[in-house]
Design an enzyme around this catalytic site. Structure first.
Site, PDB file in Angstrom:
ATOM      1  N   GLN A  38     -17.438 -10.509  14.004  1.00 42.37           N
ATOM      2  CA  GLN A  38     -16.003 -10.702  13.732  1.00 42.37           C
ATOM      3  C   GLN A  38     -15.643 -10.068  12.388  1.00 42.37           C
ATOM      4  O   GLN A  38     -16.392 -10.195  11.421  1.00 42.37           O
ATOM      5  CB  GLN A  38     -15.676 -12.202  13.713  1.00 42.37           C
ATOM      6  CG  GLN A  38     -15.929 -12.899  15.034  1.00 42.37           C
ATOM      7  CD  GLN A  38     -14.905 -12.537  16.103  1.00 42.37           C
ATOM      8  OE1 GLN A  38     -13.817 -12.065  15.807  1.00 42.37           O
ATOM      9  NE2 GLN A  38     -15.287 -12.732  17.359  1.00 42.37           N
ATOM     10  N   CYS A  45      -0.240   6.088   7.072  1.00 45.41           N
ATOM     11  CA  CYS A  45      -1.553   5.708   7.607  1.00 45.41           C
ATOM     12  C   CYS A  45      -1.350   4.830   8.843  1.00 45.41           C
ATOM     13  O   CYS A  45      -0.473   3.971   8.862  1.00 45.41           O
ATOM     14  CB  CYS A  45      -2.308   4.938   6.517  1.00 45.41           C
ATOM     15  SG  CYS A  45      -3.794   4.130   7.090  1.00 45.41           S
ATOM     16  N   CYS A  88       0.835  -1.198   0.000  1.00 44.48           N
ATOM     17  CA  CYS A  88       0.000   0.000   0.000  1.00 44.48           C
ATOM     18  C   CYS A  88       0.879   1.261   0.000  1.00 44.48           C
ATOM     19  O   CYS A  88       1.807   1.369   0.798  1.00 44.48           O
ATOM     20  CB  CYS A  88      -0.849  -0.063   1.262  1.00 44.48           C
ATOM     21  SG  CYS A  88      -1.871   1.339   1.537  1.00 44.48           S
ATOM     22  N   CYS A 145      -2.070   0.041   9.520  1.00 39.41           N
ATOM     23  CA  CYS A 145      -1.242  -1.172   9.436  1.00 39.41           C
ATOM     24  C   CYS A 145       0.087  -0.964  10.157  1.00 39.41           C
ATOM     25  O   CYS A 145       0.602   0.153  10.223  1.00 39.41           O
ATOM     26  CB  CYS A 145      -0.934  -1.511   7.980  1.00 39.41           C
ATOM     27  SG  CYS A 145      -2.377  -2.061   7.069  1.00 39.41           S
ATOM     28  N   ASP A 158     -15.591 -13.979  25.643  1.00 42.98           N
ATOM     29  CA  ASP A 158     -14.939 -13.266  24.535  1.00 42.98           C
ATOM     30  C   ASP A 158     -15.046 -11.767  24.811  1.00 42.98           C
ATOM     31  O   ASP A 158     -15.775 -11.048  24.141  1.00 42.98           O
ATOM     32  CB  ASP A 158     -15.632 -13.644  23.213  1.00 42.98           C
ATOM     33  CG  ASP A 158     -14.972 -13.003  22.006  1.00 42.98           C
ATOM     34  OD1 ASP A 158     -13.872 -12.431  22.148  1.00 42.98           O
ATOM     35  OD2 ASP A 158     -15.556 -13.074  20.906  1.00 42.98           O
ATOM     36  N   CYS A 184      -8.719 -10.900  22.304  1.00 46.02           N
ATOM     37  CA  CYS A 184      -8.053 -10.106  21.264  1.00 46.02           C
ATOM     38  C   CYS A 184      -6.932  -9.269  21.881  1.00 46.02           C
ATOM     39  O   CYS A 184      -6.434  -8.351  21.238  1.00 46.02           O
ATOM     40  CB  CYS A 184      -9.057  -9.232  20.529  1.00 46.02           C
ATOM     41  SG  CYS A 184      -9.979  -8.159  21.629  1.00 46.02           S
ATOM     42  N   CYS A 186      -7.874   0.945   0.289  1.00 44.80           N
ATOM     43  CA  CYS A 186      -7.298   0.260   1.440  1.00 44.80           C
ATOM     44  C   CYS A 186      -7.333  -1.233   1.151  1.00 44.80           C
ATOM     45  O   CYS A 186      -8.419  -1.830   1.057  1.00 44.80           O
ATOM     46  CB  CYS A 186      -8.080   0.566   2.715  1.00 44.80           C
ATOM     47  SG  CYS A 186      -7.567  -0.508   4.067  1.00 44.80           S
TER      48      CYS A 186
HETATM   49  C1  LIG Z   1     -15.195  -9.178  21.140  1.00 36.07           C
HETATM   50  S1  LIG Z   1     -16.934  -8.984  21.043  1.00 36.07           S
HETATM   51  C2  LIG Z   1     -17.421 -10.680  20.961  1.00 36.07           C
HETATM   52  C3  LIG Z   1     -18.805 -10.976  20.516  1.00 36.07           C
HETATM   53  C4  LIG Z   1     -19.088 -12.418  20.089  1.00 36.07           C
HETATM   54  N1  LIG Z   1     -18.501 -13.368  20.989  1.00 36.07           N
HETATM   55  C5  LIG Z   1     -18.599 -12.664  18.684  1.00 36.07           C
HETATM   56  O1  LIG Z   1     -17.617 -13.392  18.512  1.00 36.07           O
HETATM   57  O2  LIG Z   1     -19.216 -12.135  17.742  1.00 36.07           O
HETATM   58  C6  LIG Z   1     -17.325  -8.503  22.660  1.00 36.07           C
HETATM   59  C7  LIG Z   1     -18.798  -8.338  22.946  1.00 36.07           C
HETATM   60  O3  LIG Z   1     -18.923  -7.991  24.326  1.00 36.07           O
HETATM   61  C8  LIG Z   1     -19.933  -7.021  24.471  1.00 36.07           C
HETATM   62  N2  LIG Z   1     -19.620  -6.325  25.719  1.00 36.07           N
HETATM   63  C9  LIG Z   1     -18.730  -5.317  25.931  1.00 36.07           C
HETATM   64  N3  LIG Z   1     -18.662  -5.017  27.225  1.00 36.07           N
HETATM   65  C10 LIG Z   1     -19.515  -5.852  27.868  1.00 36.07           C
HETATM   66  C11 LIG Z   1     -19.881  -6.036  29.234  1.00 36.07           C
HETATM   67  N4  LIG Z   1     -19.335  -5.293  30.189  1.00 36.07           N
HETATM   68  N5  LIG Z   1     -20.767  -6.988  29.524  1.00 36.07           N
HETATM   69  C12 LIG Z   1     -21.322  -7.758  28.567  1.00 36.07           C
HETATM   70  N6  LIG Z   1     -21.022  -7.637  27.267  1.00 36.07           N
HETATM   71  C13 LIG Z   1     -20.135  -6.695  26.916  1.00 36.07           C
HETATM   72  C14 LIG Z   1     -19.860  -6.187  23.215  1.00 36.07           C
HETATM   73  O4  LIG Z   1     -21.102  -5.562  22.941  1.00 36.07           O
HETATM   74  C15 LIG Z   1     -19.510  -7.257  22.166  1.00 36.07           C
HETATM   75  O5  LIG Z   1     -20.664  -7.793  21.569  1.00 36.07           O
END
Ligand SMILES: C[S@@+](CC[C@H](N)C(=O)[O-])C[C@H]1O[C@@H](n2cnc3c(N)ncnc32)[C@H](O)[C@@H]1O
Length: 435
Positions: free
Chosen positions: A267, A81, A75, A84, A363, A391, A158
């Protein structure tokens, strides 16, 4: 290795490795030095820009000997930018660097001597993988912010974005000319069905927009199914003011279908999402689990696939839109054994304790889990396994150290590259409760 040059704060440095955050690490007179835009093995001249206790930050002046992993960035905006970090490093080495970063975080912060990373899953394509973009707008220009700055870098393409979004920038500029007030950002999301949702995000006051969905679609030349006007206050989430057309789309991942609203999370890597779902849901087949709880469940991305293998499942999520999608998604996937609750994770702990799951999936966002959540999960009387999707390897490692104190230990982990060309990395960690 290193030596001072011309009596200035410039010195020669051999780059040992890459660290979380994307910089390279070298040592000068035993002092750790972090430098952006370098590759492992590079011999570089750097200039110290700041000195902190125990380490220095430096800028790259010149590459004296190029690492065997250096490649030409694809790029033209790379380096300016901020999107990346690693386009100058071959993809195989990017993935290896992420494996090492996860391993080192688990060792140093997680205090796990030899963490078992049993699989590393590169993205099937390191380009055109992102289904979402938050595009900045300033003074008639569109693009992204520079690294650690709020300076707009104007871009025309991009290569990380999904094919239909890759070259959208000039057309967004056209749209800009039709808007009565300049927005703060455009948010675009293109689903696997090829349907696009647009958010026009304002900060402060703005005038009414009279463009129909058809007119915006015509300007953008995208398969736009809906667009919304949003307002954001400093640092908050954009709040919906009005939506035109449809405010949701669908994702198809393997045999699962998900409705995803404009304000729900999904995702971002279109090539990796199935790999991630498989890695999480397979854990539910490794023993006979009665009840699975999925915290931070979004639209049910893991709850629904996991729900197929367990007697009952439930999800907890704070975003109202995501929960309403999740409720709909369990029906369109033909599952009747799943419930969803709209709660902050900490508030939802009461539900988790009442249900007493033997399998838990979490997650969380980058900040990881609170101590309260870790403690409550670890103390669940029937708990056997936790699948922790993360993440952020630093907060994952911090949380694993706390889980360990309560008798829940890391068995193995997998590293998935959801974010090629950047330092970001996804880890799936499998934990087991010691009885
Ligand atoms: C990394 S995403 C994962 C969502 C799902 N597991 C997926 O893979 O699509 C994190 C999720 O946590 C929710 N979230 C953020 N803070 C939170 C909290 N304090 N309690 C409950 N959910 C929360 C967000 O809205 C989001 O949907």
């Amino acid at each position: 290795m290193g030596e001072k040059l011309n009596g200035r704060k410039q010195f020669r440095l051999r780059i040992e490795k890459l660290v979380y955050g994307g910089k390279g690490l070298g040592r000068f007179n035993g002092r750790i030095v972090f430098v952006p835009q370098v590759a492992p093995g590079d011999l570089v001249v750097v200039e110290e820009v700041s000195r902190k206790s125990g380490f220095s930050e430096a800028r790259l002046v010149k590459v004296l000997e190029s690492s065997e992993h250096r490649v030409e960035p694809l790029c033209p905006y790379f380096g300016k930018c901020g999107g990346c970090d690693w386009q100058h490093i071959d993809y195989k080495e990017q993935v290896e660097a992420k494996r090492l970063i996860v391993e080192e975080n688990l060792q140093k912060i997680g205090k796990i001597r030899s963490p078992r990373i049993d699989e590393v899953v590169p993205s099937p394509s390191p380009w055109n993988y992102r289904n979402r973009a938050q595009i900045k707008v300033r003074d008639g220009k569109v693009g992204f912010f520079g690294k650690s700055s709020h300076q707009l870098v104007e871009v025309e393409r991009c290569p990380l974005l999904k094919k239909d979004l890759e070259g959208i920038f000039p057309r967004l500029k056209e749209l800009l000319r039709e808007l009565p007030t300049e927005p703060y950002e455009f948010h675009l999301y293109s689903s696997s069905k090829g349907e696009v949702l647009l958010k026009i995000v304002y900060q402060g006051r703005f005038k009414r927009i009279d463009l129909s969905l058809e007119q915006v679609k015509e300007i953008l030349k995208l398969n736009l199914v809906g667009y919304g006007i949003y307002k954001v206050a400093n640092g908050g989430y954009p709040e919906r003011i009005k939506f035109f057309g449809r405010d949701f789309t669908y994702e198809k991942v393997g045999k699962f279908k998900f409705r995803v609203s404009a304000d729900s999370f999904f995702q971002v890597n279109i090539f990796q999402v199935e790999n991630l779902i498989t890695r999480v849901s397979k854990a539910a087949t490794e023993a006979q689990f009665m009840l699975a709880g999925d915290l931070y469940c979004g639209v049910g991305t893991f709850t629904i696939p996991v729900g197929r293998y367990v007697h009952r499942a439930f999800g907890v999520e704070s975003n109202f839109w995501a929960v309403s999608d999740a409720l709909y998604n369990k029906d369109i996937n033909g599952l009747r054994n799943i419930q969803f609750f709209c709660r902050e994770a900490e508030e939802g702990l009461k539900i988790v304790e009442d249900y007493s799951p033997d399998l838990v999936v979490v997650d969380p966002p980058r900040s990881g889990l609170s101590g309260k959540v870790v403690k409550a999960l670890a103390r669940l009387p029937r708990l056997r396994k936790i699948v922790y999707v993360s993440c952020n390897p630093s907060t994952l490692a911090r949380d694993l150290a706390l889980f360990h104190k309560f008798g829940v230990n890391l068995e193995r982990a997998k590293v998935l590259d959801m974010f090629p060309q950047t330092y970001h990395v996804e880890t799936v960690a499998y934990l087991r409760k010691v009885r």
